[in-house]
Scaffold this motif. Structure first.
Motif, PDB file in Angstrom:
ATOM      1  N   ILE A  62       0.763  -1.151  -0.063  1.00  0.00           N
ATOM      2  CA  ILE A  62      -0.015   0.126  -0.074  1.00  0.00           C
ATOM      3  C   ILE A  62       0.896   1.206   0.087  1.00  0.00           C
ATOM      4  CG2 ILE A  62      -1.715   1.273   1.476  1.00  0.00           C
ATOM      5  CD1 ILE A  62      -3.107  -1.334   2.179  1.00  0.00           C
ATOM      6  N   LEU A  63       1.748   1.129   0.736  1.00  0.00           N
ATOM      7  CA  LEU A  63       2.699   2.535   0.979  1.00  0.00           C
ATOM      8  C   LEU A  63       3.358   2.589  -0.546  1.00  0.00           C
ATOM      9  CD1 LEU A  63       4.564   2.137   4.451  1.00  0.00           C
ATOM     10  CD2 LEU A  63       2.858   3.854   3.632  1.00  0.00           C
ATOM     11  N   LEU A  64       3.809   1.685  -1.287  1.00  0.00           N
ATOM     12  CA  LEU A  64       4.782   1.577  -2.552  1.00  0.00           C
ATOM     13  C   LEU A  64       3.685   2.114  -3.439  1.00  0.00           C
ATOM     14  CD1 LEU A  64       7.199   1.155  -4.017  1.00  0.00           C
ATOM     15  CD2 LEU A  64       6.455  -1.241  -4.251  1.00  0.00           C
ATOM     16  N   TYR A  65       2.510   1.503  -3.612  1.00  0.00           N
ATOM     17  CA  TYR A  65       1.771   1.765  -4.663  1.00  0.00           C
ATOM     18  C   TYR A  65       0.846   3.069  -4.567  1.00  0.00           C
ATOM     19  CZ  TYR A  65       2.824  -2.863  -6.419  1.00  0.00           C
ATOM     20  OH  TYR A  65       3.236  -3.902  -6.893  1.00  0.00           O
ATOM     21  N   THR A  66       0.725   3.596  -3.504  1.00  0.00           N
ATOM     22  CA  THR A  66      -0.055   4.963  -3.246  1.00  0.00           C
ATOM     23  C   THR A  66       0.847   6.249  -3.324  1.00  0.00           C
ATOM     24  OG1 THR A  66       0.486   4.735  -0.783  1.00  0.00           O
ATOM     25  CG2 THR A  66      -1.910   4.196  -1.655  1.00  0.00           C
ATOM     26  N   GLY A  67       2.140   5.697  -3.449  1.00  0.00           N
ATOM     27  CA  GLY A  67       3.301   6.791  -3.694  1.00  0.00           C
ATOM     28  C   GLY A  67       3.517   7.602  -2.439  1.00  0.00           C
ATOM     29  N   VAL A  68       3.159   6.959  -1.029  1.00  0.00           N
ATOM     30  CA  VAL A  68       3.395   7.736   0.010  1.00  0.00           C
ATOM     31  C   VAL A  68       5.024   7.700   0.068  1.00  0.00           C
ATOM     32  CG1 VAL A  68       3.278   7.767   2.457  1.00  0.00           C
ATOM     33  CG2 VAL A  68       1.123   7.134   1.062  1.00  0.00           C
ATOM     34  N   VAL A  69       5.448   6.760   0.061  1.00  0.00           N
ATOM     35  CA  VAL A  69       7.053   6.749   0.087  1.00  0.00           C
ATOM     36  C   VAL A  69       7.608   6.366  -1.255  1.00  0.00           C
ATOM     37  CG1 VAL A  69       7.109   6.416   2.599  1.00  0.00           C
ATOM     38  CG2 VAL A  69       6.832   4.434   1.198  1.00  0.00           C
ATOM     39  N   THR A  70       9.105   6.339  -1.314  1.00  0.00           N
ATOM     40  CA  THR A  70       9.678   6.028  -2.299  1.00  0.00           C
ATOM     41  C   THR A  70      10.231   4.337  -1.953  1.00  0.00           C
ATOM     42  OG1 THR A  70      11.788   6.255  -1.376  1.00  0.00           O
ATOM     43  CG2 THR A  70      10.917   8.079  -2.647  1.00  0.00           C
ATOM     44  N   PRO A  71      10.659   3.725  -3.159  1.00  0.00           N
ATOM     45  CA  PRO A  71      10.760   2.280  -3.155  1.00  0.00           C
ATOM     46  C   PRO A  71      11.846   1.975  -2.137  1.00  0.00           C
ATOM     47  CG  PRO A  71      10.590   2.791  -5.335  1.00  0.00           C
ATOM     48  CD  PRO A  71      10.486   3.988  -4.596  1.00  0.00           C
ATOM     49  N   THR A  72      12.867   2.849  -2.114  1.00  0.00           N
ATOM     50  CA  THR A  72      14.101   2.731  -0.918  1.00  0.00           C
ATOM     51  C   THR A  72      13.578   3.069   0.208  1.00  0.00           C
ATOM     52  OG1 THR A  72      15.597   3.780  -2.629  1.00  0.00           O
ATOM     53  CG2 THR A  72      16.363   3.765  -0.282  1.00  0.00           C
ATOM     54  N   GLU A  73      12.662   3.838   0.592  1.00  0.00           N
ATOM     55  CA  GLU A  73      11.839   4.118   1.929  1.00  0.00           C
ATOM     56  C   GLU A  73      11.209   2.915   2.144  1.00  0.00           C
ATOM     57  OE1 GLU A  73      11.918   8.918   1.794  1.00  0.00           O
ATOM     58  OE2 GLU A  73      10.325   7.826   0.790  1.00  0.00           O
ATOM     59  N   VAL A  74      10.423   2.337   1.433  1.00  0.00           N
ATOM     60  CA  VAL A  74       9.590   1.293   1.768  1.00  0.00           C
ATOM     61  C   VAL A  74      10.528   0.157   2.032  1.00  0.00           C
ATOM     62  CG1 VAL A  74       9.076   0.422  -0.652  1.00  0.00           C
ATOM     63  CG2 VAL A  74       7.452   0.433   1.163  1.00  0.00           C
TER      64      VAL A  74
ATOM     65  N   ILE B 175      11.429   0.652   5.722  1.00  0.00           N
ATOM     66  CA  ILE B 175      10.329   0.538   6.631  1.00  0.00           C
ATOM     67  C   ILE B 175       9.856  -0.982   6.798  1.00  0.00           C
ATOM     68  CG2 ILE B 175       7.849   0.822   6.781  1.00  0.00           C
ATOM     69  CD1 ILE B 175       8.273   3.476   5.412  1.00  0.00           C
ATOM     70  N   GLY B 176       9.899  -1.692   5.605  1.00  0.00           N
ATOM     71  CA  GLY B 176       9.642  -3.086   5.608  1.00  0.00           C
ATOM     72  C   GLY B 176      10.513  -3.982   6.407  1.00  0.00           C
ATOM     73  N   ALA B 177      12.219  -3.644   6.266  1.00  0.00           N
ATOM     74  CA  ALA B 177      13.123  -4.194   6.984  1.00  0.00           C
ATOM     75  C   ALA B 177      12.933  -3.941   8.569  1.00  0.00           C
ATOM     76  CB  ALA B 177      14.271  -3.705   6.493  1.00  0.00           C
ATOM     77  N   PHE B 178      12.567  -2.713   8.915  1.00  0.00           N
ATOM     78  CA  PHE B 178      12.316  -2.334  10.182  1.00  0.00           C
ATOM     79  C   PHE B 178      11.163  -3.051  11.076  1.00  0.00           C
ATOM     80  CE2 PHE B 178      10.452   0.257  13.310  1.00  0.00           C
ATOM     81  CZ  PHE B 178      11.301   0.325  14.478  1.00  0.00           C
ATOM     82  N   MET B 179      10.035  -2.961  10.187  1.00  0.00           N
ATOM     83  CA  MET B 179       9.052  -3.677  10.475  1.00  0.00           C
ATOM     84  C   MET B 179       9.031  -5.277  10.811  1.00  0.00           C
ATOM     85  SD  MET B 179       5.938  -1.523   8.704  1.00  0.00           S
ATOM     86  CE  MET B 179       4.650  -2.568   9.156  1.00  0.00           C
ATOM     87  N   ALA B 180       9.880  -5.791   9.761  1.00  0.00           N
ATOM     88  CA  ALA B 180      10.160  -7.329   9.932  1.00  0.00           C
ATOM     89  C   ALA B 180      10.942  -7.509  11.109  1.00  0.00           C
ATOM     90  CB  ALA B 180      10.826  -7.771   8.701  1.00  0.00           C
TER      91      ALA B 180
END
Length: 113
Positions: free
Chosen positions: A75-87, A90-95
Motif C-alpha cells: 500500500i505504501l509503495l503503490y500509493t506513492g506515500v514513500v519511495t521504493p528505498t524508503e519502503v 520500513i519493511g526491514a524495520f517492521m520485519a
C-alpha cells in the motif's frame, strides 16, 4: 526488477504491477500441471489429511503479522506515500520489530556464525 527500474529510470511500482498478470498466469499453469501430474500418477503425490476450518484459521492467526507487513509495504509503495528505498527500509524495520515482538529475533540468534 528494482535494479532494472533504477537503471532505466522506470517506475518500480509500475514494474511490480506489470509482473502481476504474468505471475498469475504462470501460477495457474503450474497448478494445472501439478493437477494433471497427480491425476496421471497418484503415487507421486504426498499423503495428505483433512484440516478443519478451525485449524486453518488458527494457522492464519499465527501469520497475520507477516500478512499485515506485506499489505502495508504494498500500500505504501503503490500509493506513492514513500519511495521504493524508503519502503524497503520500513519493511526491514517492521520485519525486525515483528521478529523481536514474537521472540523469534534475539541478540544471541543474530550473533551466531
Amino acid at each position: 526488477m528494482v535494479i532494472y527500474g533504477i537503471a532505466t529510470q522506470t517506475s518500480i511500482a509500475k514494474l511490480l504491477i506489470a509482473g502481476v498478470v504474468p505471475g498469475i498466469i504462470v501460477g495457474i499453469f503450474l497448478a494445472l500441471a501439478i493437477f494433471v501430474w497427480v491425476r496421471l500418477r497418484p503415487q507421486d503425490a504426498p499423503e495428505t489429511y483433512r484440516v478443519s476450518l478451525a485449524e486453518r484459521w488458527e494457522s492464519v492467526r499465527r501469520i497475520w503479522p507477516s500478512l499485515l507487513l506485506i499489505f502495508i509495504v504494498l500500500i505504501l509503495l503503490y500509493t506513492g506515500v514513500v519511495t521504493p528505498t524508503e519502503v524497503g527500509a520500513i519493511g526491514a524495520f517492521m520485519a525486525a520489530a515483528i521478529g523481536v515482538a514474537f521472540g523469534r529475533l534475539t541478540w544471541t540468534g543474530c550473533l551466531k556464525p
